[in-house]
Design a protein around this motif. Structure first.
Motif, PDB file in Angstrom:
ATOM      1  N   LYS A  15      -8.002  57.746  44.536  1.00  0.00           N
ATOM      2  CA  LYS A  15      -7.848  56.964  43.296  1.00  0.00           C
ATOM      3  C   LYS A  15      -8.264  57.731  42.044  1.00  0.00           C
ATOM      4  O   LYS A  15      -7.916  57.370  40.932  1.00  0.00           O
ATOM      5  CB  LYS A  15      -8.644  55.650  43.383  1.00  0.00           C
ATOM      6  N   LYS A  16      -9.011  58.813  42.237  1.00  0.00           N
ATOM      7  CA  LYS A  16      -9.408  59.631  41.083  1.00  0.00           C
ATOM      8  C   LYS A  16      -8.243  60.431  40.527  1.00  0.00           C
ATOM      9  O   LYS A  16      -8.297  60.944  39.415  1.00  0.00           O
ATOM     10  CB  LYS A  16     -10.524  60.615  41.487  1.00  0.00           C
ATOM     11  N   LEU A  17      -7.183  60.593  41.333  1.00  0.00           N
ATOM     12  CA  LEU A  17      -6.036  61.394  40.893  1.00  0.00           C
ATOM     13  C   LEU A  17      -5.205  60.600  39.886  1.00  0.00           C
ATOM     14  O   LEU A  17      -5.119  59.376  39.977  1.00  0.00           O
ATOM     15  CB  LEU A  17      -5.180  61.785  42.105  1.00  0.00           C
ATOM     16  N   PRO A  18      -4.577  61.312  38.908  1.00  0.00           N
ATOM     17  CA  PRO A  18      -3.815  60.599  37.888  1.00  0.00           C
ATOM     18  C   PRO A  18      -2.599  59.877  38.469  1.00  0.00           C
ATOM     19  O   PRO A  18      -1.927  60.401  39.352  1.00  0.00           O
ATOM     20  CB  PRO A  18      -3.378  61.717  36.922  1.00  0.00           C
ATOM     21  N   GLY A  19      -2.377  58.661  38.001  1.00  0.00           N
ATOM     22  CA  GLY A  19      -1.202  57.891  38.406  1.00  0.00           C
ATOM     23  C   GLY A  19      -1.313  57.253  39.779  1.00  0.00           C
ATOM     24  O   GLY A  19      -0.345  56.722  40.312  1.00  0.00           O
ATOM     25  N   ILE A  20      -2.492  57.319  40.414  1.00  0.00           N
ATOM     26  CA  ILE A  20      -2.662  56.749  41.755  1.00  0.00           C
ATOM     27  C   ILE A  20      -3.454  55.440  41.672  1.00  0.00           C
ATOM     28  O   ILE A  20      -4.627  55.424  41.324  1.00  0.00           O
ATOM     29  CB  ILE A  20      -3.399  57.739  42.703  1.00  0.00           C
ATOM     30  N   GLY A  21      -2.783  54.351  42.023  1.00  0.00           N
ATOM     31  CA  GLY A  21      -3.438  53.044  42.038  1.00  0.00           C
ATOM     32  C   GLY A  21      -3.989  52.735  43.417  1.00  0.00           C
ATOM     33  O   GLY A  21      -3.880  53.560  44.337  1.00  0.00           O
ATOM     34  N   SER A  22      -4.573  51.558  43.589  1.00  0.00           N
ATOM     35  CA  SER A  22      -5.211  51.193  44.860  1.00  0.00           C
ATOM     36  C   SER A  22      -4.247  51.244  46.047  1.00  0.00           C
ATOM     37  O   SER A  22      -4.585  51.788  47.106  1.00  0.00           O
ATOM     38  CB  SER A  22      -5.790  49.783  44.764  1.00  0.00           C
ATOM     39  N   LYS A  23      -3.059  50.672  45.865  1.00  0.00           N
ATOM     40  CA  LYS A  23      -2.085  50.625  46.977  1.00  0.00           C
ATOM     41  C   LYS A  23      -1.680  52.018  47.432  1.00  0.00           C
ATOM     42  O   LYS A  23      -1.661  52.315  48.626  1.00  0.00           O
ATOM     43  CB  LYS A  23      -0.825  49.857  46.532  1.00  0.00           C
ATOM     44  N   ALA A  25      -3.303  54.839  46.884  1.00  0.00           N
ATOM     45  CA  ALA A  25      -4.475  55.535  47.423  1.00  0.00           C
ATOM     46  C   ALA A  25      -4.674  55.147  48.887  1.00  0.00           C
ATOM     47  O   ALA A  25      -4.986  55.985  49.733  1.00  0.00           O
ATOM     48  CB  ALA A  25      -5.712  55.179  46.595  1.00  0.00           C
ATOM     49  N   GLU A  26      -4.447  53.861  49.186  1.00  0.00           N
ATOM     50  CA  GLU A  26      -4.596  53.388  50.553  1.00  0.00           C
ATOM     51  C   GLU A  26      -3.549  54.031  51.459  1.00  0.00           C
ATOM     52  O   GLU A  26      -3.858  54.479  52.565  1.00  0.00           O
ATOM     53  CB  GLU A  26      -4.423  51.863  50.547  1.00  0.00           C
ATOM     54  N   ARG A  27      -2.297  54.107  50.946  1.00  0.00           N
ATOM     55  CA  ARG A  27      -1.222  54.736  51.730  1.00  0.00           C
ATOM     56  C   ARG A  27      -1.534  56.200  52.012  1.00  0.00           C
ATOM     57  O   ARG A  27      -1.343  56.691  53.118  1.00  0.00           O
ATOM     58  CB  ARG A  27       0.106  54.639  50.971  1.00  0.00           C
TER      59      ARG A  27
END
Ligand SMILES: [Zn+2]
Length: 202
Positions: A15-23, A25-27
């Motif tokens: 999730k710290k990466l740009p443009g990555i949301g929770s969903k 990040a989980e994937r």
């Protein structure tokens, strides 16, 4: 039941990466769980490698992983032209056009009154030192056409106006508010070719 701790930690890192949301990040975290031992080893060692070897070139500010800089230490590049950018990653945008043979200078940030960033937060002194040597005849300002980018460009213009150097900016072929990262190569090339003298244009 809730996510197990080890996976929660991994999700938090993605999730710290740009443009990555929770969903997403989980994937990504679950995709990582299905990596083979070799893939995990490769992943970890490449992270360690960039962490240990990638650094900013002390002259231009580009990210490099060797002692020599492919731009600053290339004798075939034109030393009299300097393209000033905000972000190191945008150098590749210009390199891809194959139409620019000068040198680069990365500021590292924009001025931003709203975010509390002033002249101390950009590499303005390094830029002044470089221009004061007299080799550079033209400085091209390639700051994004965002509000902060515009502010940064006019600040640099003001600071460098004490030197006998031509100061230009990319032509207005670029969409307003565009981050250079998302502009195609042809537009960059046109904007570079049709650059405007800031002393007359602004
Ligand atoms: Zn360099």
């Amino acid at each position: 039941m809730e996510q197990i701790d080890s996976v929660t930690k991994l999700i938090a890192i993605y999730k710290k990466l740009p443009g990555i949301g929770s969903k997403t990040a989980e994937r990504l975290a679950y995709a990582t769980l299905s990596f083979s031992d070799e893939e995990i080893e490769e992943f970890v060692s490449s992270l360690k490698y960039v962490n240990e070897h990638v650094h900013s070139c002390p002259k231009c500010g580009m990210k490099i992983d060797t002692d020599k800089c492919p731009i600053c230490d290339d004798p075939t590049r034109d030393e009299s032209t300097l393209l000033v950018l905000i972000d190191a990653k945008n150098i590749l945008t210009f390199e891809k056009t194959n139409k620019y043979n000068g040198k680069y200078f990365v500021l590292g940030n924009t001025l931003s009154p709203l975010k509390g960033r002033g002249p101390d937060d950009i590499r303005i002194n390094e830029l002044k030192d470089l221009v004061s040597k007299g080799t550079i005849k033209e400085v091209i300002l390639a700051c994004s056409s965002t509000l902060d980018g515009e502010l940064t460009a006019s600040y640099i213009h003001k600071i460098l106006s004490e030197f006998p150097v031509k100061i230009t900016r990319l032509a207005y072929g670029l969409p307003i508010g565009a981050d250079l990262e998302y502009v195609d190569e042809l537009t960059i090339e046109r904007s570079l070719r049709g650059r405007l003298d800031m002393k007359e244009g602004d």
